[in-house]
Design a protein around this motif. Structure first.
Motif, PDB file in Angstrom:
ATOM      1  N   ARG A 265       6.650  11.349   1.510  1.00 54.47           N
ATOM      2  CA  ARG A 265       6.467  11.447   2.967  1.00 54.47           C
ATOM      3  C   ARG A 265       6.132  10.076   3.572  1.00 54.47           C
ATOM      4  NH1 ARG A 265       2.151  16.012   3.106  1.00 54.47           N
ATOM      5  NH2 ARG A 265       2.053  15.698   5.353  1.00 54.47           N
ATOM      6  N   PHE A 266       5.495   9.209   2.776  1.00 56.55           N
ATOM      7  CA  PHE A 266       5.205   7.861   3.295  1.00 56.55           C
ATOM      8  C   PHE A 266       6.491   7.110   3.640  1.00 56.55           C
ATOM      9  CE2 PHE A 266       1.084   8.242   0.910  1.00 56.55           C
ATOM     10  CZ  PHE A 266       0.255   8.046   2.001  1.00 56.55           C
ATOM     11  N   LEU A 267       7.542   7.365   2.854  1.00 53.77           N
ATOM     12  CA  LEU A 267       8.778   6.591   3.007  1.00 53.77           C
ATOM     13  C   LEU A 267       9.494   6.911   4.320  1.00 53.77           C
ATOM     14  CD1 LEU A 267      10.145   6.968  -0.652  1.00 53.77           C
ATOM     15  CD2 LEU A 267       8.469   5.335   0.244  1.00 53.77           C
ATOM     16  N   LYS A 268       9.195   8.065   4.875  1.00 53.69           N
ATOM     17  CA  LYS A 268       9.885   8.484   6.109  1.00 53.69           C
ATOM     18  C   LYS A 268       9.163   8.000   7.371  1.00 53.69           C
ATOM     19  CE  LYS A 268      11.969  12.584   4.057  1.00 53.69           C
ATOM     20  NZ  LYS A 268      11.149  12.872   2.847  1.00 53.69           N
ATOM     21  N   LEU A 269       7.991   7.424   7.199  1.00 55.92           N
ATOM     22  CA  LEU A 269       7.185   7.048   8.373  1.00 55.92           C
ATOM     23  C   LEU A 269       7.471   5.621   8.807  1.00 55.92           C
ATOM     24  CD1 LEU A 269       3.794   8.575   7.166  1.00 55.92           C
ATOM     25  CD2 LEU A 269       5.102   9.319   9.165  1.00 55.92           C
ATOM     26  N   SER A 270       7.652   5.421  10.124  1.00 53.30           N
ATOM     27  CA  SER A 270       7.874   4.056  10.612  1.00 53.30           C
ATOM     28  C   SER A 270       6.559   3.397  11.029  1.00 53.30           C
ATOM     29  CB  SER A 270       8.845   4.076  11.792  1.00 53.30           C
ATOM     30  OG  SER A 270       8.275   4.849  12.832  1.00 53.30           O
ATOM     31  N   ASN A 271       5.459   4.152  11.017  1.00 55.30           N
ATOM     32  CA  ASN A 271       4.167   3.557  11.411  1.00 55.30           C
ATOM     33  C   ASN A 271       3.315   3.164  10.202  1.00 55.30           C
ATOM     34  OD1 ASN A 271       3.761   6.227  10.717  1.00 55.30           O
ATOM     35  ND2 ASN A 271       2.374   6.712  12.412  1.00 55.30           N
ATOM     36  N   VAL A 272       3.969   3.003   9.043  1.00 55.89           N
ATOM     37  CA  VAL A 272       3.237   2.499   7.871  1.00 55.89           C
ATOM     38  C   VAL A 272       3.943   1.268   7.318  1.00 55.89           C
ATOM     39  CG1 VAL A 272       2.311   4.755   7.169  1.00 55.89           C
ATOM     40  CG2 VAL A 272       4.467   3.960   6.202  1.00 55.89           C
ATOM     41  N   VAL A 273       3.143   0.379   6.731  1.00 60.08           N
ATOM     42  CA  VAL A 273       3.689  -0.733   5.946  1.00 60.08           C
ATOM     43  C   VAL A 273       3.163  -0.548   4.536  1.00 60.08           C
ATOM     44  CG1 VAL A 273       3.775  -3.233   5.638  1.00 60.08           C
ATOM     45  CG2 VAL A 273       3.853  -2.263   7.948  1.00 60.08           C
ATOM     46  N   LEU A 274       4.083  -0.557   3.578  1.00 63.27           N
ATOM     47  CA  LEU A 274       3.747  -0.206   2.197  1.00 63.27           C
ATOM     48  C   LEU A 274       3.880  -1.423   1.292  1.00 63.27           C
ATOM     49  CD1 LEU A 274       5.919   3.056   2.136  1.00 63.27           C
ATOM     50  CD2 LEU A 274       3.503   2.849   2.766  1.00 63.27           C
ATOM     51  N   GLN A 275       2.975  -1.517   0.340  1.00 63.19           N
ATOM     52  CA  GLN A 275       2.964  -2.603  -0.639  1.00 63.19           C
ATOM     53  C   GLN A 275       2.812  -1.991  -2.035  1.00 63.19           C
ATOM     54  OE1 GLN A 275       2.542  -6.789   0.127  1.00 63.19           O
ATOM     55  NE2 GLN A 275       0.820  -6.045  -1.043  1.00 63.19           N
ATOM     56  N   PRO A 276       3.475  -2.527  -3.037  1.00 68.43           N
ATOM     57  CA  PRO A 276       3.393  -1.954  -4.396  1.00 68.43           C
ATOM     58  C   PRO A 276       2.164  -2.420  -5.186  1.00 68.43           C
ATOM     59  CG  PRO A 276       4.960  -3.744  -4.389  1.00 68.43           C
ATOM     60  CD  PRO A 276       4.435  -3.643  -2.974  1.00 68.43           C
ATOM     61  N   HIS A 277       0.964  -2.100  -4.722  1.00 69.01           N
ATOM     62  CA  HIS A 277      -0.286  -2.527  -5.382  1.00 69.01           C
ATOM     63  C   HIS A 277      -0.180  -3.997  -5.801  1.00 69.01           C
ATOM     64  CE1 HIS A 277      -3.940  -1.131  -7.948  1.00 69.01           C
ATOM     65  NE2 HIS A 277      -4.066  -2.381  -7.568  1.00 69.01           N
ATOM     66  N   HIS A 278      -0.051  -4.825  -4.810  1.00 71.33           N
ATOM     67  CA  HIS A 278       0.300  -6.220  -5.089  1.00 71.33           C
ATOM     68  C   HIS A 278      -0.609  -7.210  -4.380  1.00 71.33           C
ATOM     69  CE1 HIS A 278       3.661  -9.179  -6.027  1.00 71.33           C
ATOM     70  NE2 HIS A 278       3.484  -8.487  -7.125  1.00 71.33           N
ATOM     71  N   ALA A 279      -1.779  -6.743  -3.937  1.00 71.71           N
ATOM     72  CA  ALA A 279      -2.643  -7.638  -3.150  1.00 71.71           C
ATOM     73  C   ALA A 279      -3.080  -8.858  -3.963  1.00 71.71           C
ATOM     74  CB  ALA A 279      -3.852  -6.871  -2.628  1.00 71.71           C
ATOM     75  N   SER A 280      -3.262  -8.685  -5.254  1.00 71.52           N
ATOM     76  CA  SER A 280      -3.652  -9.845  -6.075  1.00 71.52           C
ATOM     77  C   SER A 280      -2.435 -10.511  -6.715  1.00 71.52           C
ATOM     78  CB  SER A 280      -4.631  -9.413  -7.176  1.00 71.52           C
ATOM     79  OG  SER A 280      -3.966  -8.603  -8.144  1.00 71.52           O
ATOM     80  N   GLY A 281      -1.231 -10.088  -6.291  1.00 75.52           N
ATOM     81  CA  GLY A 281      -0.029 -10.508  -7.013  1.00 75.52           C
ATOM     82  C   GLY A 281       0.551 -11.851  -6.618  1.00 75.52           C
ATOM     83  N   THR A 282      -0.285 -12.898  -6.585  1.00 72.93           N
ATOM     84  CA  THR A 282       0.266 -14.254  -6.431  1.00 72.93           C
ATOM     85  C   THR A 282       0.231 -14.929  -7.803  1.00 72.93           C
ATOM     86  OG1 THR A 282      -1.869 -15.335  -6.013  1.00 72.93           O
ATOM     87  CG2 THR A 282      -0.685 -14.444  -4.088  1.00 72.93           C
ATOM     88  N   VAL A 283       1.112 -15.901  -7.972  1.00 73.40           N
ATOM     89  CA  VAL A 283       1.141 -16.646  -9.244  1.00 73.40           C
ATOM     90  C   VAL A 283      -0.230 -17.250  -9.510  1.00 73.40           C
ATOM     91  CG1 VAL A 283       2.132 -18.671 -10.388  1.00 73.40           C
ATOM     92  CG2 VAL A 283       3.609 -17.119  -9.090  1.00 73.40           C
ATOM     93  N   GLU A 284      -0.811 -17.819  -8.451  1.00 73.63           N
ATOM     94  CA  GLU A 284      -2.083 -18.527  -8.623  1.00 73.63           C
ATOM     95  C   GLU A 284      -3.181 -17.583  -9.108  1.00 73.63           C
ATOM     96  OE1 GLU A 284      -0.062 -18.605  -6.039  1.00 73.63           O
ATOM     97  OE2 GLU A 284       0.249 -20.668  -5.365  1.00 73.63           O
ATOM     98  N   THR A 285      -3.303 -16.438  -8.426  1.00 74.98           N
ATOM     99  CA  THR A 285      -4.378 -15.511  -8.805  1.00 74.98           C
ATOM    100  C   THR A 285      -4.091 -14.851 -10.144  1.00 74.98           C
ATOM    101  OG1 THR A 285      -5.378 -15.073  -6.683  1.00 74.98           O
ATOM    102  CG2 THR A 285      -5.279 -13.219  -8.172  1.00 74.98           C
ATOM    103  N   ARG A 286      -2.853 -14.448 -10.356  1.00 72.37           N
ATOM    104  CA  ARG A 286      -2.558 -13.783 -11.631  1.00 72.37           C
ATOM    105  C   ARG A 286      -2.779 -14.733 -12.813  1.00 72.37           C
ATOM    106  NH1 ARG A 286       0.084  -8.686 -10.697  1.00 72.37           N
ATOM    107  NH2 ARG A 286      -1.310  -7.813  -9.133  1.00 72.37           N
ATOM    108  N   LYS A 287      -2.500 -16.048 -12.622  1.00 69.78           N
ATOM    109  CA  LYS A 287      -2.787 -16.997 -13.715  1.00 69.78           C
ATOM    110  C   LYS A 287      -4.284 -17.039 -13.995  1.00 69.78           C
ATOM    111  CE  LYS A 287       1.141 -19.918 -14.169  1.00 69.78           C
ATOM    112  NZ  LYS A 287       1.851 -21.185 -14.025  1.00 69.78           N
TER     113      LYS A 287
END
Ligand code: 8YV
Length: 311
Positions: A265-287
């Motif tokens: 149901r999230f995929l059908k909504l235009s009032n949401v922005v979705l991220q794949p659990h990626h808030a810490s997903g920068t090269v710098e932080t993951r290193k």
């Protein structure tokens, strides 16, 4: 060589180093996970896991010589800490190194939802702009922001929001005397006062569904919710209903109840922005996270103090 069990992959730079130092058993690659565990159970002395994968009591109980669980992530809600404590198993996590990136995404998602950045991008790409100007959107700066959970990430979000001239207030189990933001001990009251809420709480039983239908109703039709904590902190049934009915304006979500198979149901909504659990997903932080996992393991097996102990 010491045997370690990994519940999921890390980036190549970590895998290379871990495989050079340890005999690594890759649970995610095993067709028969129980067979893999059974054939190496006695040898395995460490688990290297990730925040969302954790380590259950059932898994730890299968490893009689387990001494340490090193978690790639700050959240340890998926690790059975009580079991670890009761069985003398040490647990480490990766605090601090990811704080700033996670806070960046909190603000980024808020801007993306309020200013409709993904829709604006599509508007340019699909040629709509040539026909008409894009409808107006919602201002972020200067508005009331309620932060739910004033830990490391909450404080980093607050610093950023202050630079946007937002009126920052927060809910937590206790007031932070060291911080200048307004403490509101009643979450419904915080929602009522806020135009936006950013959830930064730790996951786990004590925070499960803390963002429920009452909070969303108090936030109201101009309200936006951002979740950069754990999917468990939000009652998704209530959230979906509020998003579908317009009871709140929108949501920015990095985390979900059932990752990565989220409610469609999230995929059908235009009032949401979705991220794949990626808030810490920068090269710098993951290193930095991978280094901390490896440093904790090295410290433990070298007989030194753990760098970031949880248990
Ligand atoms: C990671 C996290 O996405 O820190 C946490 O608790 O959930 C995240 O930083 C995750 O642990 C990486 O797999």
């Amino acid at each position: 060589m010491t045997d370690i069990l990994m519940t999921g992959p890390y980036p190549d730079w970590d895998m290379g180093d871990l495989e050079a130092k340890y005999r690594v058993h890759k649970l995610w690659q095993a067709e028969d996970k129980d067979a893999l565990i059974a054939s190496h159970a006695a040898a395995i002395r460490a688990i290297a896991t990730r925040g969302e994968l954790g380590a259950s009591a059932a898994l730890m109980a299968k490893l009689p010589n387990l001494e340490i669980v090193s978690c790639y992530g700050v959240g340890t809600d998926a690790i059975d800490l009580a079991y670890a404590r009761a069985n003398g198993i040490r647990v480490t996590n990766t605090p601090d190194v990811l704080t700033e990136d996670v806070a960046d995404i909190g603000i980024g998602l808020l801007l993306a939802v309020a200013r409709k950045i993904p829709l604006a991008d599509a508007y340019v790409r699909d040629g709509s702009w040539r026909k008409a100007n894009m409808p107006l959107v919602t201002r972020v700066c200067g508005k009331g922001l309620g932060i739910v959970g004033m830990g490391r990430v909450g404080a980093a979000v607050a610093r950023r929001a202050a630079a946007f001239d937002c009126a920052v207030a927060y809910f937590d189990v206790r007031k932070r005397e060291d911080l200048p933001y307004a403490f509101v001990g009643d979450l419904v009251e915080l929602a009522r006062q806020s135009e936006f809420m950013i959830v930064t709480l730790a996951g786990g039983d004590s925070t499960k569904h803390i963002i429920n239908a009452d909070i969303l109703a108090a936030l109201g039709p101009d309200g936006i919710v951002i979740n950069i904590s754990r999917g468990s902190t939000v009652d998704e049934t209530a959230l979906l209903a509020a998003l579908e009915s317009g009871a709140i304006k929108g949501a920015g979500l990095d985390v979900f109840w059932n990752e990565p198979t989220i409610d469609e149901r999230f995929l059908k909504l235009s009032n949401v922005v979705l991220q794949p659990h990626h808030a810490s997903g920068t090269v710098e932080t993951r290193k930095a996270m991978g280094q901390l996992v490896r440093d904790n393991l090295a410290a433990y097996f070298g007989g030194h103090s753990l760098l970031t102990p949880v248990v």
